[in-house]
Design a protein around this motif. Structure first.
Motif, PDB file in Angstrom:
ATOM      1  N   TYR A 221      84.474   9.104   9.826  1.00  0.00           N
ATOM      2  CA  TYR A 221      83.523  10.177   9.396  1.00  0.00           C
ATOM      3  C   TYR A 221      83.865  11.416  10.049  1.00  0.00           C
ATOM      4  CZ  TYR A 221      79.597  13.446  10.490  1.00  0.00           C
ATOM      5  OH  TYR A 221      78.738  14.313  10.517  1.00  0.00           O
ATOM      6  N   TRP A 222      83.810  12.444   9.109  1.00  0.00           N
ATOM      7  CA  TRP A 222      84.345  13.794   9.654  1.00  0.00           C
ATOM      8  C   TRP A 222      83.263  14.695   8.982  1.00  0.00           C
ATOM      9  CZ3 TRP A 222      86.126  12.519   4.858  1.00  0.00           C
ATOM     10  CH2 TRP A 222      86.628  13.595   4.400  1.00  0.00           C
ATOM     11  N   ASP A 247      86.058  16.334  19.209  1.00  0.00           N
ATOM     12  CA  ASP A 247      86.089  17.326  18.735  1.00  0.00           C
ATOM     13  C   ASP A 247      87.402  17.502  17.883  1.00  0.00           C
ATOM     14  OD1 ASP A 247      86.022  20.097  18.314  1.00  0.00           O
ATOM     15  OD2 ASP A 247      87.416  20.509  20.043  1.00  0.00           O
ATOM     16  N   ILE A 248      87.284  17.893  16.711  1.00  0.00           N
ATOM     17  CA  ILE A 248      88.381  17.883  15.823  1.00  0.00           C
ATOM     18  C   ILE A 248      89.962  18.527  16.482  1.00  0.00           C
ATOM     19  CG2 ILE A 248      89.520  18.582  13.723  1.00  0.00           C
ATOM     20  CD1 ILE A 248      87.013  18.190  12.356  1.00  0.00           C
ATOM     21  N   LEU A 249      89.711  19.619  17.203  1.00  0.00           N
ATOM     22  CA  LEU A 249      90.684  20.361  17.961  1.00  0.00           C
ATOM     23  C   LEU A 249      90.800  19.921  19.388  1.00  0.00           C
ATOM     24  CD1 LEU A 249      89.811  24.164  17.056  1.00  0.00           C
ATOM     25  CD2 LEU A 249      91.626  22.693  16.143  1.00  0.00           C
ATOM     26  N   HIS A 250      90.202  18.731  19.848  1.00  0.00           N
ATOM     27  CA  HIS A 250      90.412  18.498  21.220  1.00  0.00           C
ATOM     28  C   HIS A 250      90.342  19.344  22.237  1.00  0.00           C
ATOM     29  CE1 HIS A 250      92.211  14.253  19.966  1.00  0.00           C
ATOM     30  NE2 HIS A 250      91.099  14.623  19.495  1.00  0.00           N
ATOM     31  N   ALA A 251      89.270  20.290  21.862  1.00  0.00           N
ATOM     32  CA  ALA A 251      89.357  21.446  22.761  1.00  0.00           C
ATOM     33  C   ALA A 251      87.773  21.301  23.779  1.00  0.00           C
ATOM     34  CB  ALA A 251      88.932  22.615  22.190  1.00  0.00           C
ATOM     35  N   GLU A 252      87.216  20.423  23.313  1.00  0.00           N
ATOM     36  CA  GLU A 252      85.974  20.058  24.017  1.00  0.00           C
ATOM     37  C   GLU A 252      85.712  18.534  24.606  1.00  0.00           C
ATOM     38  OE1 GLU A 252      83.006  21.667  21.513  1.00  0.00           O
ATOM     39  OE2 GLU A 252      83.164  23.624  22.192  1.00  0.00           O
ATOM     40  N   PRO A 253      85.170  18.121  25.631  1.00  0.00           N
ATOM     41  CA  PRO A 253      84.890  16.995  25.921  1.00  0.00           C
ATOM     42  C   PRO A 253      84.088  15.937  24.995  1.00  0.00           C
ATOM     43  CG  PRO A 253      83.711  18.045  27.411  1.00  0.00           C
ATOM     44  CD  PRO A 253      84.413  19.182  26.657  1.00  0.00           C
ATOM     45  N   TRP A 254      83.105  16.586  24.422  1.00  0.00           N
ATOM     46  CA  TRP A 254      82.498  15.855  23.362  1.00  0.00           C
ATOM     47  C   TRP A 254      82.140  17.091  22.236  1.00  0.00           C
ATOM     48  CZ3 TRP A 254      77.121  17.148  22.081  1.00  0.00           C
ATOM     49  CH2 TRP A 254      76.716  18.071  22.918  1.00  0.00           C
ATOM     50  N   PRO A 255      82.133  16.532  20.988  1.00  0.00           N
ATOM     51  CA  PRO A 255      82.170  17.502  19.730  1.00  0.00           C
ATOM     52  C   PRO A 255      81.031  18.482  19.746  1.00  0.00           C
ATOM     53  CG  PRO A 255      81.959  15.354  19.007  1.00  0.00           C
ATOM     54  CD  PRO A 255      82.041  15.203  20.513  1.00  0.00           C
ATOM     55  N   ARG A 256      80.665  19.233  20.714  1.00  0.00           N
ATOM     56  CA  ARG A 256      79.320  20.147  20.718  1.00  0.00           C
ATOM     57  C   ARG A 256      79.561  21.196  19.865  1.00  0.00           C
ATOM     58  NH1 ARG A 256      79.998  21.209  27.312  1.00  0.00           N
ATOM     59  NH2 ARG A 256      82.006  22.440  27.117  1.00  0.00           N
ATOM     60  N   ILE A 260      83.571  17.649  14.000  1.00  0.00           N
ATOM     61  CA  ILE A 260      83.636  16.275  14.862  1.00  0.00           C
ATOM     62  C   ILE A 260      84.432  15.060  13.563  1.00  0.00           C
ATOM     63  CG2 ILE A 260      81.572  15.754  13.617  1.00  0.00           C
ATOM     64  CD1 ILE A 260      81.080  13.915  16.094  1.00  0.00           C
ATOM     65  N   TYR A 261      85.029  14.413  14.411  1.00  0.00           N
ATOM     66  CA  TYR A 261      85.636  13.149  13.664  1.00  0.00           C
ATOM     67  C   TYR A 261      85.496  11.927  14.379  1.00  0.00           C
ATOM     68  CZ  TYR A 261      89.946  12.509  16.744  1.00  0.00           C
ATOM     69  OH  TYR A 261      90.658  12.416  17.777  1.00  0.00           O
ATOM     70  N   ALA A 262      85.212  10.925  13.543  1.00  0.00           N
ATOM     71  CA  ALA A 262      84.863   9.728  14.467  1.00  0.00           C
ATOM     72  C   ALA A 262      85.547   8.361  13.381  1.00  0.00           C
ATOM     73  CB  ALA A 262      83.505   9.443  14.760  1.00  0.00           C
ATOM     74  N   GLY A 263      85.531   7.502  14.286  1.00  0.00           N
ATOM     75  CA  GLY A 263      86.076   6.081  13.621  1.00  0.00           C
ATOM     76  C   GLY A 263      86.521   4.976  14.519  1.00  0.00           C
ATOM     77  N   ASN A 264      86.750   3.883  13.771  1.00  0.00           N
ATOM     78  CA  ASN A 264      87.167   2.722  14.886  1.00  0.00           C
ATOM     79  C   ASN A 264      88.522   3.218  15.321  1.00  0.00           C
ATOM     80  OD1 ASN A 264      89.281   1.921  13.054  1.00  0.00           O
ATOM     81  ND2 ASN A 264      88.366   0.535  11.696  1.00  0.00           N
TER      82      ASN A 264
END
Length: 282
Positions: A221-222, A247-256, A260-264
């Motif tokens: 999911y994104w 976080d898509i940019l990996h700039a935050e510890p969670w995608p606040r 966002i991207y997520a997956g297995n």
């Protein structure tokens, strides 16, 4: 705060109770949708009396049971404070709800702040979702997660799918509908996903999209342009089900920030590689 005073199981029960209370209010309002007072906060950004009533009831329960924590809610705002903060979306999928589409949920998360002792004697190094509840009242599906313990759908432990590649993956996404400033970044990602995957779905509830990744209905999911209360609970549920949500940019510890991207474990890194060339610093 010593870990002995941070009672995750109690906080999870509090969140479940609050989510069920909020959902009962939504379902009562759903029986008379034509009577709802609907306001427009902005273009395609709708809020109804159902949202407000559910949020007020949820906040009342959380404040009564955990007065030491901050609260950030979609309709009434708030700010992070204390050792942890509740993030509340009383109705994720408002447009679905208002059109009579039975695909929406209550989403409640507790995010523990950097330096908080949640488990053992090591404080958290970054802000981290530690309780996640997503409740779908139409299917009576309660998705829950507890940091370091696991994720569940009702009484069954959750695990992400075992799909190994994007070519075999069914993805979920959310199209720009309110803020179109990032559309030029989003549309290339959709164009990239269509020929690379088994399919893409757009159902209209970010919280349920993440919950469905956690239970294996979706492989990934994104989305872009979300709010922290949209993704806080689902992020933890995916992570505790053995997947990844970032976080898509990996700039935050969670995608606040809502990108966002997520997956297995297999699909998430491949999905990120697909997205990365199209997303720039905000």
């Amino acid at each position: 705060m010593p870990s002995s005073q941070f009672h995750l199981s109690e906080y999870l029960n509090t969140a479940i109770s609050a989510a069920r209370t909020g959902a009962a209010i939504l379902q009562a309002h759903s029986l008379r949708r034509s009577d709802l007072v609907i306001d427009k906060k902005a273009r395609n950004d709708l809020v109804s009396q159902a949202d407000r009533d559910a949020e007020a009831a949820i906040i009342e329960q959380l404040q009564e049971n955990t007065p030491q924590f901050g609260i950030v809610a979609e309709e009434t705002g708030g700010q992070a404070s204390g050792a942890a903060t509740w993030y509340i979306d009383p109705l994720d999928g408002t447009t679905n709800f208002l059109h009579g589409i039975p695909h929406y949920a209550v989403s409640i998360a507790l995010v523990a702040h950097e330096g908080t002792y949640v488990q053992g004697d090591q404080p958290l190094e970054v802000d981290t979702p530690v309780i996640g509840v997503v409740y779908d009242p139409n299917r009576e599906e309660l998705f829950t997660a507890m940091y370091g313990v696991g994720a569940w759908l009702n009484e069954h432990r959750l695990g992400c799918s075992q799909t190994e590649s994007l070519s075999e993956a069914l993805l979920a996404t959310g199209l720009p509908f309110r803020d179109f400033s990032f559309a030029e970044q989003y549309m290339p990602t959709l164009n990239a996903a269509l020929p690379l995957t088994r399919g893409v779905r757009r159902m209209g509830s970010a919280a349920l999209d993440l919950a469905w990744v956690a239970c294996g209905r979706y492989d990934g999911y994104w989305e872009m342009g979300l709010a922290p209360w949209d993704v806080a609970a689902g992020t933890l549920i995916v992570r505790e089900a053995g997947g990844d949500a970032q976080d898509i940019l990996h700039a935050e510890p969670w995608p606040r920030s809502g990108f966002i991207y997520a997956g297995n474990a297999n699909v998430a890194p491949a999905l990120h590689e697909m997205l990365r060339p199209h997303v720039r610093n905000r």
